[in-house]
Write an enzyme that holds these catalytic residues in place. Structure first.
Site, PDB file in Angstrom:
ATOM      1  N   SER A 181      36.679  50.123  45.706  1.00  0.00           N
ATOM      2  CA  SER A 181      36.705  49.665  47.098  1.00  0.00           C
ATOM      3  C   SER A 181      36.225  50.770  48.024  1.00  0.00           C
ATOM      4  O   SER A 181      36.682  51.910  47.925  1.00  0.00           O
ATOM      5  CB  SER A 181      38.124  49.284  47.510  1.00  0.00           C
ATOM      6  N   GLY A 230      38.935  55.653  41.729  1.00  0.00           N
ATOM      7  CA  GLY A 230      38.083  55.451  40.553  1.00  0.00           C
ATOM      8  C   GLY A 230      38.887  55.274  39.281  1.00  0.00           C
ATOM      9  O   GLY A 230      38.917  56.152  38.424  1.00  0.00           O
ATOM     10  N   SER A 273      39.270  51.715  37.584  1.00  0.00           N
ATOM     11  CA  SER A 273      38.720  50.643  36.750  1.00  0.00           C
ATOM     12  C   SER A 273      37.329  50.972  36.217  1.00  0.00           C
ATOM     13  O   SER A 273      36.520  51.626  36.876  1.00  0.00           O
ATOM     14  CB  SER A 273      38.622  49.350  37.561  1.00  0.00           C
ATOM     15  N   GLU A 329      51.685  53.333  45.749  1.00  0.00           N
ATOM     16  CA  GLU A 329      50.683  52.374  46.185  1.00  0.00           C
ATOM     17  C   GLU A 329      51.221  50.949  46.218  1.00  0.00           C
ATOM     18  O   GLU A 329      50.692  50.102  46.922  1.00  0.00           O
ATOM     19  CB  GLU A 329      49.511  52.482  45.192  1.00  0.00           C
TER      20      GLU A 329
HETATM   21  C1  LIG Z   1      39.675  43.329  45.853  1.00  0.00           C
HETATM   22  C2  LIG Z   1      39.844  44.281  44.736  1.00  0.00           C
HETATM   23  C3  LIG Z   1      39.755  45.635  44.972  1.00  0.00           C
HETATM   24  C4  LIG Z   1      39.880  46.542  43.924  1.00  0.00           C
HETATM   25  N1  LIG Z   1      39.742  47.861  44.203  1.00  0.00           N
HETATM   26  C5  LIG Z   1      39.763  48.752  43.182  1.00  0.00           C
HETATM   27  C6  LIG Z   1      39.523  50.133  43.432  1.00  0.00           C
HETATM   28  O1  LIG Z   1      39.312  50.542  44.561  1.00  0.00           O
HETATM   29  N2  LIG Z   1      39.516  50.974  42.404  1.00  0.00           N
HETATM   30  C7  LIG Z   1      39.755  50.550  41.122  1.00  0.00           C
HETATM   31  O2  LIG Z   1      39.772  51.388  40.229  1.00  0.00           O
HETATM   32  N3  LIG Z   1      39.968  49.256  40.837  1.00  0.00           N
HETATM   33  C8  LIG Z   1      39.970  48.344  41.837  1.00  0.00           C
HETATM   34  N4  LIG Z   1      40.178  47.012  41.575  1.00  0.00           N
HETATM   35  C9  LIG Z   1      40.331  46.585  40.187  1.00  0.00           C
HETATM   36  C10 LIG Z   1      41.728  46.126  39.833  1.00  0.00           C
HETATM   37  O3  LIG Z   1      42.585  47.224  39.719  1.00  0.00           O
HETATM   38  C11 LIG Z   1      41.609  45.290  38.546  1.00  0.00           C
HETATM   39  O4  LIG Z   1      40.976  44.092  38.924  1.00  0.00           O
HETATM   40  C12 LIG Z   1      42.883  45.011  37.874  1.00  0.00           C
HETATM   41  O5  LIG Z   1      43.482  46.194  37.393  1.00  0.00           O
HETATM   42  C13 LIG Z   1      42.728  44.004  36.718  1.00  0.00           C
HETATM   43  O6  LIG Z   1      41.684  44.345  35.843  1.00  0.00           O
HETATM   44  P1  LIG Z   1      40.534  43.290  35.491  1.00  0.00           P
HETATM   45  O7  LIG Z   1      40.003  42.739  36.737  1.00  0.00           O
HETATM   46  O8  LIG Z   1      39.615  43.970  34.563  1.00  0.00           O
HETATM   47  O9  LIG Z   1      41.283  42.106  34.730  1.00  0.00           O
HETATM   48  P2  LIG Z   1      41.757  42.065  33.197  1.00  0.00           P
HETATM   49  O10 LIG Z   1      42.503  43.298  32.866  1.00  0.00           O
HETATM   50  O11 LIG Z   1      40.595  41.692  32.347  1.00  0.00           O
HETATM   51  O12 LIG Z   1      42.785  40.865  33.271  1.00  0.00           O
HETATM   52  C14 LIG Z   1      42.416  39.488  33.367  1.00  0.00           C
HETATM   53  C15 LIG Z   1      43.710  38.672  33.281  1.00  0.00           C
HETATM   54  O13 LIG Z   1      44.368  38.930  32.036  1.00  0.00           O
HETATM   55  C16 LIG Z   1      45.673  39.391  32.238  1.00  0.00           C
HETATM   56  N5  LIG Z   1      46.024  40.398  31.258  1.00  0.00           N
HETATM   57  C17 LIG Z   1      45.376  41.534  30.929  1.00  0.00           C
HETATM   58  N6  LIG Z   1      46.038  42.240  30.015  1.00  0.00           N
HETATM   59  C18 LIG Z   1      47.171  41.543  29.761  1.00  0.00           C
HETATM   60  C19 LIG Z   1      48.307  41.761  28.926  1.00  0.00           C
HETATM   61  N7  LIG Z   1      48.435  42.856  28.180  1.00  0.00           N
HETATM   62  N8  LIG Z   1      49.282  40.823  28.928  1.00  0.00           N
HETATM   63  C20 LIG Z   1      49.173  39.707  29.696  1.00  0.00           C
HETATM   64  N9  LIG Z   1      48.144  39.463  30.508  1.00  0.00           N
HETATM   65  C21 LIG Z   1      47.164  40.371  30.547  1.00  0.00           C
HETATM   66  C22 LIG Z   1      45.665  39.996  33.622  1.00  0.00           C
HETATM   67  O14 LIG Z   1      46.951  40.056  34.176  1.00  0.00           O
HETATM   68  C23 LIG Z   1      44.733  39.053  34.345  1.00  0.00           C
HETATM   69  O15 LIG Z   1      45.460  37.917  34.739  1.00  0.00           O
HETATM   70  C24 LIG Z   1      40.089  46.085  42.609  1.00  0.00           C
HETATM   71  C25 LIG Z   1      40.194  44.722  42.366  1.00  0.00           C
HETATM   72  C26 LIG Z   1      40.074  43.825  43.405  1.00  0.00           C
HETATM   73  C27 LIG Z   1      40.164  42.374  43.095  1.00  0.00           C
END
Ligand SMILES: Cc1cc2nc3c(=O)[nH]c(=O)nc-3n(C[C@H](O)[C@H](O)[C@H](O)COP(=O)(O)OP(=O)(O)OC[C@H]3O[C@@H](n4cnc5c(N)ncnc54)[C@H](O)[C@@H]3O)c2cc1C
Lengths: 384, 347
Positions: free
Chosen positions: A166, A132, A134, A251
């Site tokens: 997940s 938990g 995100s 991880e």
């Molecule tokens: C299949 C899958 C399973 C997952 N499972 C879990 C889970 O079990 N538990 C959990 O907590 N989370 C989970 N996640 C979430 C995952 O950790 C996040 O998707 C990830 O951390 C990115 O956050 P976001 O999707 O909000 O993208 P954002 O943070 O909004 O990013 C969007 C884009 O912008 C870029 N970006 C963001 N900030 C910056 C910066 N400072 N400089 C340059 N580029 C930047 C990112 O690299 C990305 O390319 C899962 C995601 C997926 C796809």
């Protein structure tokens, strides 16, 4: 000067017996039709029945003591289990996260009762955990979590929302990063804590999110006045940030960061056998060189971790290189399959390739995005 | 990591630190051969590291000698140190005495001529004639030497074997694959070291150079480029180290290390573009000058990538061999490093 610490460690022949046992078991299960191999099996392919079988064989909870239902084995033996199950695309998704992440967390921070109650169930393949971290407003910027835990008489009261969790829909617990005191304007990393939440408690609502491959393995999780007892705070109050960072190093360097799509290559190799042209040979040679190199790096880290060293930057490097390789592997295999007329592809080949394509976007996101990994590396290089 | 400890590695590192400072490779390119550097290496017996004691060498560990090669590549060695090590090793494997002076090598048998790395400076040339299982020593000084087109500042010449008197020759039972394994591993170690040195130059440069009122290193676009390059460098070092340790493990039969050596050649050869591009990019125009050091490394990387077959050639050879084994054997190779189970008859 050599910048990074990747010791070369020769594989240990003593571990190979375990490998053979696993290979025999997985072959039998697959041939009996108990599962269909898939890429990304550790995320999207969950089967509690299969997890229980793995538990019975002693292949979950390898690293902790028998007192807590574990098997007193080394992290390297666990690595072999991880490799072999990934290779065969087995449905390990139910127990994966609990075994990898939360059992070590409970061992470090849980109460004796929690350890005695929960760890044996994890080892049996009967108890699952969700991560938990995100939230809708906290992705890469994880310190922005808003979900709150408020101290109440008999424990903590939780309100807010997590997302992308997940396996939450089949999990028994979530370990959540929560705000337990307001952020200090200058340092947003303070006031965060890790709390273990029983997902069957009143006030918890779990809504599946369907992904573009049609699976619904991740979820939105809502908390409305959920009360958990005091001892569900894991580690120190306010120490959540440091704990999460340590956990992420573990991880990020495992074989699941570069072997998730290996099943695609292996299925194609059986298909292509003597029909491969020279272009495909070159692609195969390059993929194998990349895989062997990454295995060396990841295995080096596994050995460091087993000695209690936790190399955060090296883990970020492995994740970045590994994720690129995983996506490249699917692309390269697609090209190699040009050596076969499309009508000669087996149904399994078609299915696995399609899943591989559909499940490639998350490789470079989950566990921290590529850009975030590169930021960690840049800091180590002295650029930030 | 490459082992940079032990007497051989430490002696070489000290010699290169003392006698191959920043200006030395520049002067060498301008025609001033660093004789003092070569003499120091020779006086310490370093070019004989891989010659057996019975043959007048000191039978040093492969491992620490790779550390010496690492140091030479970091210093952009303008003398044929690695080449002489290889050539003397080949002679030793045929029971022949080590070369008097510096040496380079060629693998041949079917062709009357070969490209000789460092050909302008090597005193001797050692040829492996595959068809006759023979290793022969030629005098390079006596030959007509003119530089061939080469990407490397170390240069290359052509040597035409017919018409030259063999100084020494003997049968050998060593295979082409064993020689390939050693040469490819030496090149892999040199390439990994050159990549890392160029990375360090790039980091220093972006930390110092300011534009728009702050160091370039503070721009995320620059950080991300160098982070990617750093990951490629780390992988290159791992691949080179795996190959080096395979050679050390199979000291009596280097052919056994062939797969690891080819894997390193493929892994690193494919990375050359991925690192040289950002390195030159972040240096701006400065990196394109003769005066600055970066090109000592990037030009050698481009040359070594092609030498003895480019990345496509070796990817294909590796893939061809693997395709003849079973997927089970490939998995075994990846996970345990044991490639021998599915060994195919040498081509
Ligand atoms: C299949 C899958 C399973 C997952 N499972 C879990 C889970 O079990 N538990 C959990 O907590 N989370 C989970 N996640 C979430 C995952 O950790 C996040 O998707 C990830 O951390 C990115 O956050 P976001 O999707 O909000 O993208 P954002 O943070 O909004 O990013 C969007 C884009 O912008 C870029 N970006 C963001 N900030 C910056 C910066 N400072 N400089 C340059 N580029 C930047 C990112 O690299 C990305 O390319 C899962 C995601 C997926 C796809």
């Amino acid at each position: 000067m050599q910048r990074f610490n990747f010791p070369v460690v020769q594989p240990d022949p003593a571990l190979e017996e375990l490998r053979s046992e696993l290979q025999a078991f997985l072959k039998e299960e697959r041939e009996a039709g108990n599962y269909r191999p898939e890429p990304e099996c550790w995320m999207a392919s969950a089967d509690p029945e299969f997890s229980k079988k793995m538990g019975k064989r002693g292949w979950i909870g390898l690293t902790w003591s028998s007192q807590y239902g574990g098997h007193d084995k080394s992290a390297l033996e666990r690595y072999i289990v991880t490799e072999e199950t990934l290779r065969s695309g087995a449905p390990v998704g139910a127990h994966w996260i609990a075994d990898r992440q939360h059992a070590p967390m409970l061992l470090a921070h849980g109460t004796e009762e929690q350890k005695l109650d929960i760890l044996p169930r994890i080892a049996a393949g009967e108890c699952y955990f969700a991560i938990g971290l995100s939230e809708p407003g906290a992705g890469s910027d994880l310190a922005n979590v808003k979900t709150r835990a408020e101290k109440v008489a008999d424990g903590w009261k939780i309100n807010g929302q997590k997302i992308w969790s997940s396996g939450a829909h089949i999990s028994h617990y979530m370990v959540a990063l929560l705000r337990t005191s307001p952020a200090d304007g200058r340092n947003r990393h303070v006031g965060l804590s890790q709390i273990m939440i029983d997902l069957s408690l009143p006030g918890v609502t779990i809504k599946p999110i369907v992904d573009l491959s049609g699976d619904a393995h991740f979820n939105e999780v809502y908390f409305e006045d959920v009360i958990v007892p005091d001892d569900c705070l894991l580690g120190e109050e306010g120490g959540g940030w440091a704990q999460v960072t340590g956990e992420l190093a573990m991880e990020r360097s495992g074989p699941e960061r570069f072997l998730s799509s290996y099943i695609t290559l292996e299925t194609a190799l059986w298909q292509l056998s003597d029909k491969m042209g020279s272009d495909s040979h070159a692609r195969l040679g390059k993929l194998i060189a990349n895989l062997s190199t990454l295995k060396g790096m990841s295995w080096g880290i596994a050995n460091l971790l087993s000695q209690g060293v936790s190399p955060e930057t090296e883990a970020a490097l492995v994740k970045d290189l590994g994720n690129r390789l995983e996506n490249d592997l699917t692309q390269q295999v697609r090209a190699m399959l040009n050596d076969l007329p499309a009508e000669d592809w087996s149904p399994d080949m078609r299915r696995i390739m399609n899943i591989g394509v559909l499940r490639s976007p998350p490789n470079t996101l989950r566990g921290g995005t590529t850009e975030v990994m590169r930021g960690i590396t840049a800091r180590q290089l002295g650029l930030r | 990591m490459i082992n940079t400890e032990g007497m051989v590695a430490e002696t070489a590192t000290k010699i290169y630190t003392d006698l191959c400072a920043r200006e030395v490779p520049h002067e060498a390119e301008a025609g001033k051969y660093p004789q003092a550097l070569w003499d120091a290496l020779t006086e310490n017996g370093l070019p004989l590291a891989w010659v057996s004691e019975a043959n007048g060498g000191f039978g040093a560990d492969y491992d620490e000698t790779f550390g010496a090669i690492w140091a030479s590549a970091q210093a952009a060695s303008p003398v044929p140190f690695a080449e002489t090590l290889i050539a003397n090793w080949m002679l030793d494997r045929a029971g022949l005495a080590p070369a008097d002076g510096s040496a380079s090598f060629a693998l041949s048998g079917h062709t009357p001529s070969a490209d000789i790395p460092f050909g302008m400076h090597a005193d001797k040339i050692v040829l492996f004639d595959e068809a006759h299982h023979e290793i022969s020593l030629f005098d390079n000084r006596a030959a007509v030497r003119s530089p061939e087109e080469s990407l490397s500042p170390d240069g290359m010449t052509q040597f035409i074997f017919s018409g030259h008197v063999v100084e020494q020759s003997a049968k050998t039972d060593i295979s082409r694959r064993a020689i390939e394994a050693l040469i490819l591993t030496v090149r892999a170690v040199q390439m990994a070291a050159a990549m890392e040195t160029a990375l360090n130059l790039s980091i220093d440069y972006v930390c110092q150079r300011e534009q728009f009122g702050r160091p370039l290193s503070k721009f995320q676009a620059i950080q991300q480029q160098l982070a990617v390059a750093a990951s490629e460098c780390a992988a290159a070092t791992m691949a080179a180290t795996q190959a080096a340790s395979a050679i050390a493990r199979h000291a009596d039969d280097p052919e056994q290390a062939w797969h690891e050596a080819v894997i390193a050649k493929v892994q690193i050869g494919h990375s050359v573009e991925a690192v040289t591009e950002p390195f030159h990019q972040v240096h701006g125009a400065m990196g394109y000058t003769q005066e600055y050091d970066l090109h000592h490394y990037t030009r050698r990387l481009w040359a070594w990538r092609d030498a003895l077959g480019n990345e496509f050639h070796w990817s294909k050879r590796l893939g061809e061999e693997l395709a003849l084994t079973s997927p089970d054997q490939i998995w075994k190779g990846v996970t345990t490093g044991d490639w021998t189970g599915g060994k195919v008859v040498a081509s």
